[in-house]
Design a protein around this motif. Structure first.
Motif, PDB file in Angstrom:
ATOM      1  N   GLY A  55     -12.690   9.511   5.525  1.00 34.02           N
ATOM      2  CA  GLY A  55     -11.522  10.378   5.489  1.00 34.02           C
ATOM      3  C   GLY A  55     -11.702  11.703   4.794  1.00 34.02           C
ATOM      4  N   ASN A  56     -12.705  11.811   3.918  1.00 36.48           N
ATOM      5  CA  ASN A  56     -13.033  13.080   3.270  1.00 36.48           C
ATOM      6  C   ASN A  56     -11.862  13.718   2.534  1.00 36.48           C
ATOM      7  OD1 ASN A  56     -15.632  12.884   4.576  1.00 36.48           O
ATOM      8  ND2 ASN A  56     -14.523  13.447   6.434  1.00 36.48           N
ATOM      9  N   VAL A  57     -11.189  12.934   1.737  1.00 33.41           N
ATOM     10  CA  VAL A  57     -10.107  13.458   0.918  1.00 33.41           C
ATOM     11  C   VAL A  57     -10.562  13.489  -0.531  1.00 33.41           C
ATOM     12  CG1 VAL A  57      -7.734  13.107   0.168  1.00 33.41           C
ATOM     13  CG2 VAL A  57      -8.439  12.445   2.472  1.00 33.41           C
ATOM     14  N   PRO A  58     -10.766  14.652  -1.108  1.00 38.55           N
ATOM     15  CA  PRO A  58     -11.294  14.700  -2.472  1.00 38.55           C
ATOM     16  C   PRO A  58     -10.213  14.419  -3.505  1.00 38.55           C
ATOM     17  CG  PRO A  58     -11.083  16.912  -1.610  1.00 38.55           C
ATOM     18  CD  PRO A  58     -10.630  15.989  -0.534  1.00 38.55           C
ATOM     19  N   MET A  59      -9.762  13.176  -3.546  1.00 42.88           N
ATOM     20  CA  MET A  59      -8.747  12.820  -4.534  1.00 42.88           C
ATOM     21  C   MET A  59      -9.165  11.553  -5.249  1.00 42.88           C
ATOM     22  SD  MET A  59      -4.856  13.542  -3.454  1.00 42.88           S
ATOM     23  CE  MET A  59      -4.871  12.229  -2.299  1.00 42.88           C
ATOM     24  N   LEU A  60      -8.856  11.491  -6.545  1.00 48.91           N
ATOM     25  CA  LEU A  60      -9.190  10.285  -7.290  1.00 48.91           C
ATOM     26  C   LEU A  60      -8.223   9.173  -6.895  1.00 48.91           C
ATOM     27  CD1 LEU A  60      -9.922  11.327 -10.965  1.00 48.91           C
ATOM     28  CD2 LEU A  60     -11.452  10.212  -9.343  1.00 48.91           C
ATOM     29  N   LEU A 105       0.817  -1.211   0.000  1.00 49.13           N
ATOM     30  CA  LEU A 105       0.000   0.000   0.000  1.00 49.13           C
ATOM     31  C   LEU A 105       0.851   1.262   0.000  1.00 49.13           C
ATOM     32  CD1 LEU A 105      -2.892  -0.783   2.495  1.00 49.13           C
ATOM     33  CD2 LEU A 105      -2.997  -0.631   0.009  1.00 49.13           C
ATOM     34  N   PRO A 106       0.467   2.266  -0.794  1.00 45.55           N
ATOM     35  CA  PRO A 106       1.153   3.559  -0.690  1.00 45.55           C
ATOM     36  C   PRO A 106       0.892   4.155   0.690  1.00 45.55           C
ATOM     37  CG  PRO A 106      -0.791   3.698  -2.081  1.00 45.55           C
ATOM     38  CD  PRO A 106      -0.602   2.256  -1.781  1.00 45.55           C
ATOM     39  N   PRO A 107       1.799   4.977   1.159  1.00 42.97           N
ATOM     40  CA  PRO A 107       1.711   5.462   2.548  1.00 42.97           C
ATOM     41  C   PRO A 107       0.397   6.202   2.844  1.00 42.97           C
ATOM     42  CG  PRO A 107       3.424   6.614   1.301  1.00 42.97           C
ATOM     43  CD  PRO A 107       2.997   5.467   0.467  1.00 42.97           C
ATOM     44  N   GLU A 108      -0.138   6.915   1.840  1.00 36.25           N
ATOM     45  CA  GLU A 108      -1.359   7.686   2.166  1.00 36.25           C
ATOM     46  C   GLU A 108      -2.584   6.786   2.333  1.00 36.25           C
ATOM     47  OE1 GLU A 108       0.362   7.877  -0.628  1.00 36.25           O
ATOM     48  OE2 GLU A 108      -0.902   8.181  -2.403  1.00 36.25           O
ATOM     49  N   TYR A 109      -2.440   5.498   2.127  1.00 32.53           N
ATOM     50  CA  TYR A 109      -3.563   4.572   2.269  1.00 32.53           C
ATOM     51  C   TYR A 109      -3.493   3.807   3.576  1.00 32.53           C
ATOM     52  CZ  TYR A 109      -4.739   5.121  -2.735  1.00 32.53           C
ATOM     53  OH  TYR A 109      -5.106   5.611  -3.947  1.00 32.53           O
ATOM     54  N   ALA A 142      -8.121   3.333  -0.283  1.00 29.27           N
ATOM     55  CA  ALA A 142      -7.899   4.774  -0.413  1.00 29.27           C
ATOM     56  C   ALA A 142      -8.933   5.548   0.379  1.00 29.27           C
ATOM     57  CB  ALA A 142      -7.977   5.174  -1.878  1.00 29.27           C
ATOM     58  N   PRO A 143      -8.532   6.639   1.035  1.00 26.44           N
ATOM     59  CA  PRO A 143      -9.513   7.542   1.611  1.00 26.44           C
ATOM     60  C   PRO A 143     -10.197   8.289   0.468  1.00 26.44           C
ATOM     61  CG  PRO A 143      -7.304   8.431   1.883  1.00 26.44           C
ATOM     62  CD  PRO A 143      -7.147   7.082   1.277  1.00 26.44           C
ATOM     63  N   ALA A 144     -11.419   8.743   0.687  1.00 19.45           N
ATOM     64  CA  ALA A 144     -12.141   9.425  -0.387  1.00 19.45           C
ATOM     65  C   ALA A 144     -13.087  10.440   0.218  1.00 19.45           C
ATOM     66  CB  ALA A 144     -12.906   8.400  -1.219  1.00 19.45           C
ATOM     67  N   ALA A 145     -13.804  11.155  -0.656  1.00 17.18           N
ATOM     68  CA  ALA A 145     -14.836  12.083  -0.186  1.00 17.18           C
ATOM     69  C   ALA A 145     -16.104  11.812  -0.972  1.00 17.18           C
ATOM     70  CB  ALA A 145     -14.385  13.524  -0.401  1.00 17.18           C
ATOM     71  N   TYR A 187      -9.046   5.156   7.404  1.00 19.27           N
ATOM     72  CA  TYR A 187     -10.168   5.774   6.708  1.00 19.27           C
ATOM     73  C   TYR A 187     -10.112   5.362   5.243  1.00 19.27           C
ATOM     74  CZ  TYR A 187     -10.628   8.634  10.835  1.00 19.27           C
ATOM     75  OH  TYR A 187     -10.810   9.043  12.116  1.00 19.27           O
ATOM     76  N   SER A 188     -11.169   4.689   4.753  1.00 18.59           N
ATOM     77  CA  SER A 188     -11.054   4.132   3.413  1.00 18.59           C
ATOM     78  C   SER A 188     -12.417   3.888   2.764  1.00 18.59           C
ATOM     79  CB  SER A 188     -10.313   2.801   3.483  1.00 18.59           C
ATOM     80  OG  SER A 188     -11.074   1.915   4.269  1.00 18.59           O
ATOM     81  N   ILE A 189     -12.361   3.708   1.450  1.00 19.79           N
ATOM     82  CA  ILE A 189     -13.565   3.388   0.693  1.00 19.79           C
ATOM     83  C   ILE A 189     -14.176   2.088   1.198  1.00 19.79           C
ATOM     84  CG2 ILE A 189     -14.363   2.674  -1.595  1.00 19.79           C
ATOM     85  CD1 ILE A 189     -12.439   4.658  -2.804  1.00 19.79           C
TER      86      ILE A 189
END
Ligand SMILES: Nc1ncnc2c1ncn2[C@@H]1O[C@H](COP(=O)(O)OP(=O)(O)OP(=O)(O)O)[C@@H](O)[C@H]1O
Ligand SMILES: [Mg+2]
Lengths: 282, 308, 254
Positions: free
Chosen positions: B241-246, B151-155, B256-259, B159-161
């Motif tokens: 996690g509310n991170v607006p990133m694809l 996993l990449p560190p930001e995952y 992945a965290p998402a919004a 907080y995840s899909i």
């Protein structure tokens, strides 16, 4: 030979069906049990009767309980007459036709709208446009927004209750020379009352559960609401805000326990009212 | 001989007033729908016009403070979570519905049904709290201890899909169970008896006769559940996690965290300035259209079901 | 045919449910303080006709009425007629007992209260008088506050009659009032009808030929929305003029 042939696939499917049903119950028990166990220790008289301190991360939840009570009371006060009135109009005063279809369609559509959209609407309409009457973020704005949200549930429950009243009651009353309103008020409504009450109780449950729309309309003040034109915070909002903004999970769990207790009480009451309805119509 | 003319009394008056008054109430109830649509569009449409529908729907970054309003990440987040919830919740819920309608004894059903009812009555924030503390804790463990290498560190912060999908799956269970159970029960007895009389086993009958006959009801259950999932706000805010990133790591994007569309509105309305606010209303417009589209599918599905 | 003192007269009465014509050209004169029975096979329009007499059919959706219904010589379908007053005057008893889910007392007091009587003592008197008239008083006088739904079927029907009597009607319209009752309760209601005809004009629909013969003064035979024959009851049952009437009462069809 009339013994059961053993079919692996069938047994598997059978097992899956059983497992699914029991897992559903297990999940419920686990979620409720976990929150109650974690939060129980935090709920005591002090927690219930004290003011919150430090953004709610310490102290009690008394003003929040009071705010919730005000909010629910106000919501039902506007929603119940509107919902029951609409149901009476649809069920007693019109025959199935264009008007009823349009009105019913409209209220059904409401049921499918996400609560955050109600929040946006409440913000634009009650908080901003009607600011002079609602004082912006306030119990009034929140309650009116919630009224819009629970209306479909109320209309449908009341209509169903009215439909269970036998036609012979209405005919009996009209044949005695009662006019339509007298018939509705004195015979139909009392007979439909248990069903309508159940609908109202369930709507109270919905109002208590609601959070998203209230974030945009109720304000979220931690202070004791002085009037219906002041902001407030409900238990659900408090749970969310404490968990997300202060990170003090003890208070969040404690609030969760109080919330669960209220929901259990509401479910119990609603079921009791349904039983009464059944018993009376027998 | 008594005349049959009208006596004048208060009861007569209240009878006269009742109808227009009740009509007024019904009209109010109806006009709320119209008002809602009006206000959301009135506030949100200008932004859509100004930046262009296409730019907004396909824009990959959401930086409201800089006036960049791309909502693709939120649309993606919303749909990922929704489909995940359906993928978990539909088989699970359908199985429970079949169990309740076909296998459960009255006694067992009396335990399960109130539980489902209660599941529907629990506030989103309770699910959110549970997800935040229990599910995300487990996710964090998996992400850090088991999958740390891939996993990449930001995952790696829980907080995840996937958490969102699981919480949401539980939340849509009651909708799926109740509506499909009704649909299954509405299948005429004679179909079932016909199949059983031909020597089908109970399970075969369920799979080959009952479920296909209940199809349109089950489809509307899924559509309604999807509507609930698309509209859910609070529980998801608390777990994804509310991170607006694809997300862009293939299957690993589950972590992945998402919004979501709804969550963005709820989180940002509190501090947004005027133009940002209008942009949030614009998200409301998009959400409104998605739900309306879904509802028209639902209506088409039920109409076809009725016509059959 | 009664020649004088006609309480109800219909002239060329036609009635339609949507496109379906349920009553065809009914002309009848119903005598005051007489018992008139309507007989005929199921679906021939007896109930429909009865319900045109107190305008209960107004409640249904797409219905149309032509011709005249005169009660005490005034047309009840004229636009200035108050239906409420009309229904008060034309008491109706239904096929199956339909007491309201309230106490016995409240059931009987319902009508008088609706019509503006508030005084407790007056209500008490009315309730007692009506229950006595309906031969129910002795059975229920000790628990007037009991829920009416706990009474037996026959008692419920007598309660419904008492409830109607309490609003002091002039006519009693009864639509198969005994069809849901056991023989003993039926007999009690029949006795009651005999007693009530001293004061009231009674129109009764019945499927039971013996009942019509026992209690009515006049009988009308309906078939497919038409009134085939109308005469003194003994004539209908001993020397019917129409072949179809004869077939029906001798049980050859219907
Ligand atoms: N509300 C209605 N809408 C349409 N048609 C109706 C309605 N009520 C009755 N009818 C029709 O009108 C005809 C007469 O009905 P009605 O109830 O008057 O018959 P009836 O003689 O009282 O029969 P029964 O002895 O079974 O009570 C029947 O063919 C019936 O189907
Ligand atoms: Mg009839």
């Amino acid at each position: 030979m009339l013994t059961k042939p053993k079919d692996r696939k069938e047994l598997l499917i059978n097992g899956f069906l059983w497992a699914a049903a029991f897992l559903a119950v297990a999940i419920l028990v686990f979620i409720l049990g976990y929150i109650i166990l974690k939060g129980m220790g935090h709920v005591d008289l002090e927690f219930l009767t004290q003011k919150p301190r430090k953004m709610g991360s310490e102290g009690g939840i008394f003003p929040i309980i009071i705010g919730t009570v005000y909010f629910v009371f106000l919501t039902i006060l506007t929603a119940a007459p509107l919902g029951v009135g609409t149901a009476i109009y649809l069920n007693e005063y019109t025959r199935e036709g264009k008007i009823t279809r349009i009105i019913r369609f409209g209220t059904e559509l409401l049921a499918g709208i996400p609560s955050i959209i109600f929040g946006l609407f409440g913000y634009a309409f009650f908080v901003v446009l009607l600011h002079d009457y609602t004082q912006g973020w306030s119990l009034v704005s929140g309650a009116l927004t919630a009224t819009c949200m629970i209306l479909p549930t109320l209309v449908r429950a009341s209509e169903e209750a009215l439909k269970t009243v036998p036609r012979s009651y209405r005919e009996g009353s009209l044949a005695l020379g009662a006019n339509k309103w007298q018939t509705i008020y004195k015979v139909v409504l009392p007979s439909a009352l248990p069903g309508i009450l159940t609908g109202i109780i369930l709507s109270i449950g919905r109002a208590i559960c609601e959070t998203a729309a209230l974030l945009l309309t109720l304000g979220g003040s931690l202070l004791m609401p002085e009037s219906i034109f002041h902001g407030a915070r409900t238990l659900s909002m408090h749970l969310y805000m404490v968990a997300m903004e202060t990170g003090n999970m003890d208070v969040a769990f404690g609030t969760g326990v109080v919330l669960i207790a209220i929901i259990l009480l509401i479910n119990f009451t609603a079921n009791y009212a349904i039983k009464k309805l059944v018993a009376r119509n027998r | 001989m008594k005349k049959l003319n009208k006596p004048c009394r208060i009861s007569q008056l209240s009878d006269k007033i009742a109808k227009p008054l009740l009509f007024g109430m019904a009209l109010t109830a109806f006009s709320i729908t119209v008002l809602i649509a009006f206000f959301i569009f009135q506030q949100g449409l200008p932004v859509l016009g100004e930046y262009g529908i296409w730019n907004i729907l396909t824009g990959k970054s959401w930086r409201p403070t800089e006036g960049i309003y791309g909502i693709l990440p939120m649309i993606a987040g919303t749909f990922y979570v929704t489909f995940l919830a359906l993928a978990i919740g539909v088989p699970f819920g359908l199985a429970t519905a079949v169990f309740l309608a076909e296998l459960a004894t009255e006694k067992t059903a009396r335990i399960i049904r109130p539980a489902i009812e209660l599941l529907a009555g629990i506030p989103s924030v309770i699910y959110g709290l549970f997800g935040m503390v229990v599910i995300n804790e487990a996710m964090r463990f998996i992400e850090r201890e088991i999958l740390a290498g891939v996993l990449p560190p930001e995952y790696r912060w829980g907080y995840s899909i996937l958490s969102g999908g699981m919480v949401l799956a539980i939340m849509i269970l009651p909708t799926i169970i109740n509506i499909s159970e009704d649909a299954i029960r509405a299948v005429p007895r004679s179909y079932k008896e016909g199949a059983l009389a031909l020597g089908s086993s109970h399970i075969q009958t369920i799979l080959q006769v009952i479920l296909p006959s209940a199809k349109s009801g089950i489809i509307s259950a899924v559509i309604l559940a999807m509507g609930r999932a698309l509209g859910e706000t609070m529980a998801l805010i608390m777990v994804i996690g509310n991170v607006p990133m694809l997300p862009r790591h293939g299957i690993l994007s589950l972590f992945a965290p998402a919004a979501t569309l709804t969550g963005t509105i709820a989180l940002e309305m509190g501090y947004a300035g005027p133009e940002h606010r209008a942009a949030l209303f614009m998200i409301g417009v998009v959400l409104f259209c998605i739900i309306a589209l879904l509802n028209s599918f639902a209506m088409a599905a039920t109409r076809r079901g009725v016509g059959k | 045919m009664p020649e004088k003192n006609n309480k109800i007269i219909t002239e060329n009465l036609n009635f339609y449910y949507g496109k379906f014509q349920a009553l065809k050209d009914i002309n009848i004169k119903i005598g005051e303080k007489k018992v008139t029975a309507f007989i005929g096979p199921s679906g021939c329009g007896k109930s429909t006709f009865l319900r045109t007499l107190n305008r209960m059919n107004d409640l249904l959706g797409e219905v149309r009425i032509e011709g005249k219904v005169l009660i005490d010589d005034s047309d009840i379908y004229r636009s200035d007629v108050d239906v409420v007053t009309l229904r008060k005057k034309m008491g109706m008893v239904f096929q199956s007992p339909n007491p309201f889910p309230m106490s016995i007392f409240e059931n009987v007091a319902y009508g008088p209260k609706i019509h503006g009587i508030k005084n407790k003592n007056t209500l008490q008197e009315i309730v007692e008088k009506s229950l006595k008239q309906a031969f129910l008083w002795d059975e229920v006088k000790d628990d007037l506050n009991k829920n009416a739904l706990s009474l037996s079927g026959g008692q419920q029907q007598r309660l419904c009659i008492a409830r109607v009597l309490a609003v002091e009607p002039e006519v009693l319209l009864m639509d198969e009032p005994t069809s849901a009752l056991d023989p003993i309760s039926t007999l009690r209601i029949e006795e009651l009808i005999q007693d009530l005809k001293k004061e009231y004009t009674i129109v009764i629909v019945t499927h039971n030929m013996q009942q019509a013969a026992r209690i009515s003064d006049y009988t009308a035979f309906f078939l497919n929305g038409e009134m085939v024959e109308y005469d003194r009851t003994e004539n209908i049952f001993t020397k019917p003029k129409d072949k179809r009437t004869e077939d029906y009462i001798t049980g050859r069809f219907g």
